[in-house]
Design an enzyme around this catalytic site. Structure first.
Site, PDB file in Angstrom:
ATOM      1  N   ASP A  32       0.860  -1.182   0.000  1.00 20.84           N
ATOM      2  CA  ASP A  32       0.000   0.000   0.000  1.00 20.84           C
ATOM      3  C   ASP A  32       0.898   1.234   0.000  1.00 20.84           C
ATOM      4  O   ASP A  32       2.112   1.125   0.113  1.00 20.84           O
ATOM      5  CB  ASP A  32      -0.935  -0.001   1.219  1.00 20.84           C
ATOM      6  CG  ASP A  32      -0.188  -0.275   2.509  1.00 20.84           C
ATOM      7  OD1 ASP A  32       0.983   0.160   2.634  1.00 20.84           O
ATOM      8  OD2 ASP A  32      -0.748  -0.930   3.396  1.00 20.84           O
ATOM      9  N   ASP A  34       1.685   5.129   1.535  1.00 26.67           N
ATOM     10  CA  ASP A  34       1.449   6.121   2.577  1.00 26.67           C
ATOM     11  C   ASP A  34       2.082   7.434   2.165  1.00 26.67           C
ATOM     12  O   ASP A  34       3.169   7.458   1.577  1.00 26.67           O
ATOM     13  CB  ASP A  34       2.079   5.645   3.895  1.00 26.67           C
ATOM     14  CG  ASP A  34       1.484   4.336   4.353  1.00 26.67           C
ATOM     15  OD1 ASP A  34       0.322   4.329   4.773  1.00 26.67           O
ATOM     16  OD2 ASP A  34       2.188   3.308   4.245  1.00 26.67           O
ATOM     17  N   ASP A 114       9.118   3.984  12.844  1.00 24.75           N
ATOM     18  CA  ASP A 114       9.682   2.860  13.588  1.00 24.75           C
ATOM     19  C   ASP A 114      11.109   2.494  13.169  1.00 24.75           C
ATOM     20  O   ASP A 114      12.039   2.613  13.955  1.00 24.75           O
ATOM     21  CB  ASP A 114       8.736   1.638  13.578  1.00 24.75           C
ATOM     22  CG  ASP A 114       8.180   1.296  12.210  1.00 24.75           C
ATOM     23  OD1 ASP A 114       8.612   1.906  11.208  1.00 24.75           O
ATOM     24  OD2 ASP A 114       7.319   0.387  12.132  1.00 24.75           O
TER      25      ASP A 114
END
Ligand code: ATP
Ligand code: MG
Length: 411
Positions: A32, A34, A114
């Site tokens: 996907d 982002d 992260d």
């Protein structure tokens, strides 16, 4: 590109970020996309007719194109220094971030991501990749490294430990030593994560074609205990050989199916991962006091109660999971019309695959039965009813002469 250019043309900064950039650089297809921008969610919402604002803990805009959703998030600052903040980050006493809506600069946004390889930004203005955290070096060396102080980053969000294990399997990377070493001791922080969030993570961990290696790492780092507590205990036991073998087969089959583009359902996955626990609950069945159906229902209910305290399972998957279990003893009774009725049951195929799995894992006494069902499915209706008449009359199972023409999906 549409979203990026619309934001740019409206005077905002907008970058492709996260897995989209990482996977493109690695030459694989991103799952996907982002986008990170200095536009606030309301401003994004106003720019796109197909946008919708979502999330509380993490407020962002979803821009929808058919079945594809592009996530557009406003640059965020790390928690704690929220001078320019619109909404203070809400942190629990233990350092957990409950709400993460402190807006900040792009560089701050990079710091609160992260892993270094997830903190790369693609800039459409000059087609460059912006790298604040040395992610490109780690990417080229195949290293997954947390940004910042690992202990603090895991405390802020313990789910990052699960993400670490997932990306290691997905990317074929290794964990940087300082990212790896705190995991075992900090695994217990997962006990505090809402079961609904862990459910989402479990699907990502086990449905991506790397379930087996992911599972092995989850066990190695002591994380599985917080996802499948009862199963984990049984697998740890010295007499847990059969179940270790069973779960390994189940996950290997799942991975093969994903690779072959075949359908997989969380119902089957949960049925397999919780089978050891369910069998343990069923072992207490007192045959004089309870029917088999009641005992199975009770064992399933106990298994689900213990499981959903850790990881929730939506009813649309827990119901078929229980049906797969209940069908197991029914597959033993294959004489007469019963066999035809079972074959028409909507859960037959999954229950049959599950039976094969038990056989593959070494459960005794299932070989003949598994073969019988494999052959039976390939007969036409006339042959099936002839066979069931014969088996009814003779009162015992007869093997068909026809050979298998294809492998059952789980063999
Ligand atoms: P994939 O989509 O392939 O699973 P991804 O890296 O895109 O991988 P997403 O869950 O889509 O993962 O998240 C997009 C990006 O958001 C990540 O790359 C990371 O930069 C950031 N992110 C997601 N979850 C966290 C988290 N728990 N803590 C910090 N940053 C996160
Ligand atoms: Mg992503």
């Amino acid at each position: 590109m549409k979203v990026l250019y619309r934001l740019k043309d409206a005077g905002f900064d907008a970058y492709l970020v996260g897995g989209g950039v990482r996977d493109l650089l690695l030459g694989c297809e991103p799952k996907d996309f982002d986008i990170a921008t200095n536009a606030h969610p309301d401003e994004v919402d106003a720019l796109f007719r197909n946008a919708r604002l979502v999330g509380r803990r993490f407020r962002l805009a979803h821009v929808r194109f058919g079945r594809e959703i592009i996530e557009v998030a406003t640059f965020r600052a790390p928690p704690g220094d929220g001078e320019a903040s619109v909404d203070k980050a809400l942190q629990k006493g233990n350092g957990r971030i409950l709400r993460d809506n402190v807006y900040g600069s792009m560089e701050e946004d990079a710091e609160r991501r992260d892993f270094t390889v997830n903190g790369l930004y693609y800039n459409i203005r000059d087609f460059s990749v912006v790298d604040y955290c040395d992610g490109l070096t780690d990417l080229s060396q195949g290293i997954l490294r947390l940004i910042g102080d690992p202990v603090q980053r895991y405390r802020e969000d313990p789910v990052r430990m699960l993400r670490a294990v997932r990306f290691v399997a997905k990317l074929g990377f290794r964990l940087a030593p300082e990212t790896e070493s705190p995991i075992h001791d900090m695994a217990k922080l997962l006990a505090d994560i809402p079961p609904a969030r862990l459910y989402e993570e479990v699907l990502k961990l086990f449905m991506n074609g790397q379930a087996l290696s992911t599972f092995e790492n989850l066990r190695r780092y002591g994380l599985l205990a917080y996802l499948f507590p009862e199963t984990d205990k049984i697998l740890d036991r010295s007499d847990g050989d059969f179940y270790r073998c069973f779960v390994t087969h189940a996950l290997r089959n799942t991975d093969t199916r994903v690779r072959e583009g075949k359908h997989i359902t969380p119902a089957f996955l949960f049925a397999a991962l919780l089978w050891p626990a369910r069998q343990q609950h069923l072992a207490g069945w007192n045959r004089e006091q309870q029917t088999e159906v009641d005992a199975m229902n009770e064992a399933a209910a106990k298994t689900l109660t213990a499981q959903t305290a850790a990881v929730s399972i939506p009813k649309r998957f827990s119901l078929p999971m229980k049906e797969i279990w209940v069908m197991q003893p029914r597959l033993l009774r294959n004489s007469g019309q019963r066999a035809i009725r079972l074959l028409q049951h909507k859960r037959f195929r999954a229950a049959y695959d599950f039976l094969l799995l038990r056989h593959q894992a070494g459960e005794d006494g299932l070989q003949e039965l598994a073969e019988w069902w494999t052959n039976f499915q390939e007969l036409n209706e006339d042959e099936q009813s002839t066979l069931t008449r014969i088996s009814k009359n003779s009162g015992r199972r007869k093997k068909t002469k026809r050979k298998r023409s294809h492998n059952p999906s789980l063999s």
